[in-house]
Design a protein around this motif. Sequence first.
Motif, PDB file in Angstrom:
ATOM      1  N   LEU A 122      34.128  46.798  43.000  1.00  0.00           N
ATOM      2  CA  LEU A 122      34.992  46.074  43.935  1.00  0.00           C
ATOM      3  C   LEU A 122      34.801  44.568  43.834  1.00  0.00           C
ATOM      4  CD1 LEU A 122      34.782  48.397  47.078  1.00  0.00           C
ATOM      5  CD2 LEU A 122      36.563  48.313  45.312  1.00  0.00           C
ATOM      6  N   VAL A 123      33.579  44.121  43.597  1.00  0.00           N
ATOM      7  CA  VAL A 123      33.340  42.688  43.413  1.00  0.00           C
ATOM      8  C   VAL A 123      34.057  42.189  42.162  1.00  0.00           C
ATOM      9  CG1 VAL A 123      31.585  40.963  42.830  1.00  0.00           C
ATOM     10  CG2 VAL A 123      31.166  42.605  44.670  1.00  0.00           C
ATOM     11  N   LEU A 124      33.944  42.950  41.066  1.00  0.00           N
ATOM     12  CA  LEU A 124      34.582  42.540  39.817  1.00  0.00           C
ATOM     13  C   LEU A 124      36.100  42.592  39.916  1.00  0.00           C
ATOM     14  CD1 LEU A 124      32.182  44.316  37.304  1.00  0.00           C
ATOM     15  CD2 LEU A 124      32.365  41.857  37.746  1.00  0.00           C
ATOM     16  N   LEU A 125      36.601  43.563  40.660  1.00  0.00           N
ATOM     17  CA  LEU A 125      38.046  43.679  40.813  1.00  0.00           C
ATOM     18  C   LEU A 125      38.633  42.445  41.481  1.00  0.00           C
ATOM     19  CD1 LEU A 125      40.685  45.275  40.618  1.00  0.00           C
ATOM     20  CD2 LEU A 125      40.006  46.509  42.706  1.00  0.00           C
ATOM     21  N   GLN A 126      37.926  41.884  42.446  1.00  0.00           N
ATOM     22  CA  GLN A 126      38.419  40.704  43.146  1.00  0.00           C
ATOM     23  C   GLN A 126      38.463  39.476  42.237  1.00  0.00           C
ATOM     24  OE1 GLN A 126      39.855  40.864  46.136  1.00  0.00           O
ATOM     25  NE2 GLN A 126      39.438  43.057  45.910  1.00  0.00           N
ATOM     26  N   GLN A 127      37.782  39.534  41.112  1.00  0.00           N
ATOM     27  CA  GLN A 127      37.804  38.424  40.159  1.00  0.00           C
ATOM     28  C   GLN A 127      38.937  38.544  39.148  1.00  0.00           C
ATOM     29  OE1 GLN A 127      33.878  38.264  38.386  1.00  0.00           O
ATOM     30  NE2 GLN A 127      32.862  38.358  40.395  1.00  0.00           N
ATOM     31  N   GLU A 128      39.660  39.677  39.178  1.00  0.00           N
ATOM     32  CA  GLU A 128      40.795  39.880  38.279  1.00  0.00           C
ATOM     33  C   GLU A 128      42.047  39.283  38.909  1.00  0.00           C
ATOM     34  OE1 GLU A 128      39.957  41.080  35.491  1.00  0.00           O
ATOM     35  OE2 GLU A 128      38.232  42.399  35.815  1.00  0.00           O
ATOM     36  N   ASN A 129      43.150  39.362  38.187  1.00  0.00           N
ATOM     37  CA  ASN A 129      44.446  39.022  38.779  1.00  0.00           C
ATOM     38  C   ASN A 129      45.398  40.179  38.547  1.00  0.00           C
ATOM     39  OD1 ASN A 129      46.305  38.458  36.331  1.00  0.00           O
ATOM     40  ND2 ASN A 129      44.513  37.177  35.891  1.00  0.00           N
ATOM     41  N   ASP A 130      46.496  40.190  39.262  1.00  0.00           N
ATOM     42  CA  ASP A 130      47.387  41.346  39.260  1.00  0.00           C
ATOM     43  C   ASP A 130      48.054  41.607  37.911  1.00  0.00           C
ATOM     44  OD1 ASP A 130      46.856  42.038  41.851  1.00  0.00           O
ATOM     45  OD2 ASP A 130      48.595  41.009  42.695  1.00  0.00           O
ATOM     46  N   ASN A 131      48.010  40.623  37.018  1.00  0.00           N
ATOM     47  CA  ASN A 131      48.628  40.802  35.703  1.00  0.00           C
ATOM     48  C   ASN A 131      47.606  40.983  34.588  1.00  0.00           C
ATOM     49  OD1 ASN A 131      51.284  40.485  36.687  1.00  0.00           O
ATOM     50  ND2 ASN A 131      51.012  38.263  36.723  1.00  0.00           N
ATOM     51  N   SER A 132      46.356  41.205  34.971  1.00  0.00           N
ATOM     52  CA  SER A 132      45.302  41.318  33.965  1.00  0.00           C
ATOM     53  C   SER A 132      45.330  42.677  33.277  1.00  0.00           C
ATOM     54  CB  SER A 132      43.931  41.114  34.614  1.00  0.00           C
ATOM     55  OG  SER A 132      42.902  41.428  33.693  1.00  0.00           O
ATOM     56  N   PRO A 133      45.202  42.699  31.947  1.00  0.00           N
ATOM     57  CA  PRO A 133      45.067  43.978  31.242  1.00  0.00           C
ATOM     58  C   PRO A 133      43.866  44.789  31.712  1.00  0.00           C
ATOM     59  CG  PRO A 133      45.559  42.207  29.696  1.00  0.00           C
ATOM     60  CD  PRO A 133      45.259  41.556  31.019  1.00  0.00           C
ATOM     61  N   ALA A 134      42.887  44.121  32.313  1.00  0.00           N
ATOM     62  CA  ALA A 134      41.689  44.819  32.794  1.00  0.00           C
ATOM     63  C   ALA A 134      42.004  45.851  33.854  1.00  0.00           C
ATOM     64  CB  ALA A 134      40.679  43.811  33.346  1.00  0.00           C
ATOM     65  N   LEU A 135      43.117  45.690  34.579  1.00  0.00           N
ATOM     66  CA  LEU A 135      43.434  46.640  35.641  1.00  0.00           C
ATOM     67  C   LEU A 135      43.584  48.065  35.111  1.00  0.00           C
ATOM     68  CD1 LEU A 135      45.850  44.872  38.148  1.00  0.00           C
ATOM     69  CD2 LEU A 135      43.356  44.803  37.968  1.00  0.00           C
ATOM     70  N   TYR A 136      43.886  48.192  33.818  1.00  0.00           N
ATOM     71  CA  TYR A 136      43.979  49.537  33.234  1.00  0.00           C
ATOM     72  C   TYR A 136      42.702  50.327  33.486  1.00  0.00           C
ATOM     73  CZ  TYR A 136      43.741  53.285  29.846  1.00  0.00           C
ATOM     74  OH  TYR A 136      43.576  54.507  29.266  1.00  0.00           O
ATOM     75  N   PHE A 137      41.554  49.682  33.327  1.00  0.00           N
ATOM     76  CA  PHE A 137      40.288  50.399  33.457  1.00  0.00           C
ATOM     77  C   PHE A 137      39.973  50.756  34.906  1.00  0.00           C
ATOM     78  CE2 PHE A 137      39.758  48.147  29.388  1.00  0.00           C
ATOM     79  CZ  PHE A 137      39.552  49.254  28.593  1.00  0.00           C
ATOM     80  N   TYR A 138      40.378  49.936  35.851  1.00  0.00           N
ATOM     81  CA  TYR A 138      40.202  50.277  37.264  1.00  0.00           C
ATOM     82  C   TYR A 138      41.085  51.479  37.618  1.00  0.00           C
ATOM     83  CZ  TYR A 138      37.925  45.718  37.601  1.00  0.00           C
ATOM     84  OH  TYR A 138      37.075  44.649  37.431  1.00  0.00           O
ATOM     85  N   TRP A 139      42.295  51.484  37.060  1.00  0.00           N
ATOM     86  CA  TRP A 139      43.176  52.635  37.271  1.00  0.00           C
ATOM     87  C   TRP A 139      42.581  53.881  36.624  1.00  0.00           C
ATOM     88  CZ3 TRP A 139      45.851  55.658  33.669  1.00  0.00           C
ATOM     89  CH2 TRP A 139      46.790  56.548  34.206  1.00  0.00           C
ATOM     90  N   LEU A 140      42.042  53.753  35.416  1.00  0.00           N
ATOM     91  CA  LEU A 140      41.460  54.888  34.709  1.00  0.00           C
ATOM     92  C   LEU A 140      40.323  55.520  35.497  1.00  0.00           C
ATOM     93  CD1 LEU A 140      41.143  56.620  32.106  1.00  0.00           C
ATOM     94  CD2 LEU A 140      39.574  54.855  31.269  1.00  0.00           C
ATOM     95  N   VAL A 141      39.408  54.715  36.026  1.00  0.00           N
ATOM     96  CA  VAL A 141      38.272  55.293  36.747  1.00  0.00           C
ATOM     97  C   VAL A 141      38.740  55.928  38.056  1.00  0.00           C
ATOM     98  CG1 VAL A 141      36.638  53.699  35.677  1.00  0.00           C
ATOM     99  CG2 VAL A 141      37.590  53.143  37.913  1.00  0.00           C
ATOM    100  N   LEU A 142      39.791  55.391  38.648  1.00  0.00           N
ATOM    101  CA  LEU A 142      40.360  56.009  39.852  1.00  0.00           C
ATOM    102  C   LEU A 142      40.905  57.400  39.528  1.00  0.00           C
ATOM    103  CD1 LEU A 142      41.289  55.459  42.891  1.00  0.00           C
ATOM    104  CD2 LEU A 142      43.511  54.932  41.875  1.00  0.00           C
ATOM    105  N   GLN A 143      41.673  57.511  38.446  1.00  0.00           N
ATOM    106  CA  GLN A 143      42.236  58.797  38.052  1.00  0.00           C
ATOM    107  C   GLN A 143      41.127  59.794  37.684  1.00  0.00           C
ATOM    108  OE1 GLN A 143      45.902  59.258  38.052  1.00  0.00           O
ATOM    109  NE2 GLN A 143      45.402  57.471  39.285  1.00  0.00           N
ATOM    110  N   HIS A 144      40.137  59.312  36.968  1.00  0.00           N
ATOM    111  CA  HIS A 144      39.021  60.170  36.566  1.00  0.00           C
ATOM    112  C   HIS A 144      38.305  60.742  37.782  1.00  0.00           C
ATOM    113  CE1 HIS A 144      34.690  60.667  35.476  1.00  0.00           C
ATOM    114  NE2 HIS A 144      35.202  61.284  34.431  1.00  0.00           N
ATOM    115  N   GLU A 145      38.075  59.900  38.779  1.00  0.00           N
ATOM    116  CA  GLU A 145      37.383  60.372  39.981  1.00  0.00           C
ATOM    117  C   GLU A 145      38.236  61.384  40.740  1.00  0.00           C
ATOM    118  OE1 GLU A 145      34.797  58.604  43.740  1.00  0.00           O
ATOM    119  OE2 GLU A 145      35.258  57.367  41.986  1.00  0.00           O
TER     120      GLU A 145
END
Length: 393
Positions: A122-145
């Motif tokens: 959650l700390v790292l997520l707040q350092q991203e922006n809404d258009n960052s390619p990194a959001l893919y990995f946050y979505w992936l771990v959500l789906q995995h869980e």
Amino acid sequence: MRHVNILTLSKALAHLREQTLNSFDCYLSNNMLTVPHKAGLNPPVWELGHVAWFQEYWIGRNLQRSKGLACDVSLARNASILSEADVWFDSAKVAHATRWDLKLLTPQQCIAYANETLAQTLVLLQQENDNSPALYFYWLVLQHEAMHLEASAYMAQSLGLPFKAHWQQRAEHHEKLQTTQISPQQSQSNENTAHVPSQVWKLGSQISNLDVNENSFCFDNELKEKSCTIQAFDIALQPVNWSQYLEFTNATGYRLPKYIRKTNTDFETEVFGKWLPLNKHTPAVHLSWHDVQAYCAWAQCRLPTEAEWDCAAKTIEGFQWGDVWEWTQDTFTPYDGFVAHPYTEYSEPWFGTHKVLRGASHTTHSFLRHVNYRNFFTPERDDIYSGFRTCAL
């Protein structure tokens, strides 16, 4: 959940971890942390540790996450919070049969690890922006869980464990689904079918490479489009229900499915260790691909192909899905032009050996439900929440 931003992801990740810990507590409070060595089961402490490890592996430890799908998985990662995390919880390297022999964390230590990995995420997520390619990995771990959350339910069902699926709208949904009586008008609708004309149907997504600027995500096995020529067919609007399936077992002597027993007057179903009257108008569940093929041979019908299911679900009014995973005729294979995403172990190792299921079950979290989602299991599995619908020959 396919369209996300930082705010929705942050809330969803926290919500899902709460549900994961609630489910783990069902095992802990019922003294069921030791489970049999059996396919389809994992030690609950291993399950929780794996979910936390997966999140840390793809977020906190992933130095390439800002590149999204261009991430180079061969490069070094940050060290884990736990020195032995990779040895314990990497499912691609820790063979299933060996997970019972690992000297894992205590339950309290594992809960602490899960809380720490979430806080880090959650700390790292707040350092991203809404258009960052990194959001893919946050979505992936959500789906995995979310996938593992559903697994915690069918594991509990297999063990006869008192269990509450807290992520459902009502914790008693499973029990009510199986036992609440339905009016004759509702039950009659189980026999309704729809006609689908001949056409060329495209499976999969038009997205050739995920465009995170639109905050839209999907799994690698859903890409790219696959053109299928479909001949005209008739398909049931609802999955096969218990009344229909038990007519088959009564006529043929075929074995009763898991968690079903005959009483002096009727049938009962076991729901998380408790035997209850069976509502015969609900979808038949805990059926293997082989079971449904036997039904189809007797009833002189067939399973839909994946393309037929997909076409009907997206074009036919009244096509009802979402209470049971539905076996299709097809073997799990890639669509044309398949390219594995960074989590290479997700799809590719299972092509050719698993069957495709579509839809969702009553224990599938809303975050995971999507009409394009391709589930896949080996054809003998009947511990999962699997059923089917039919097409006319």
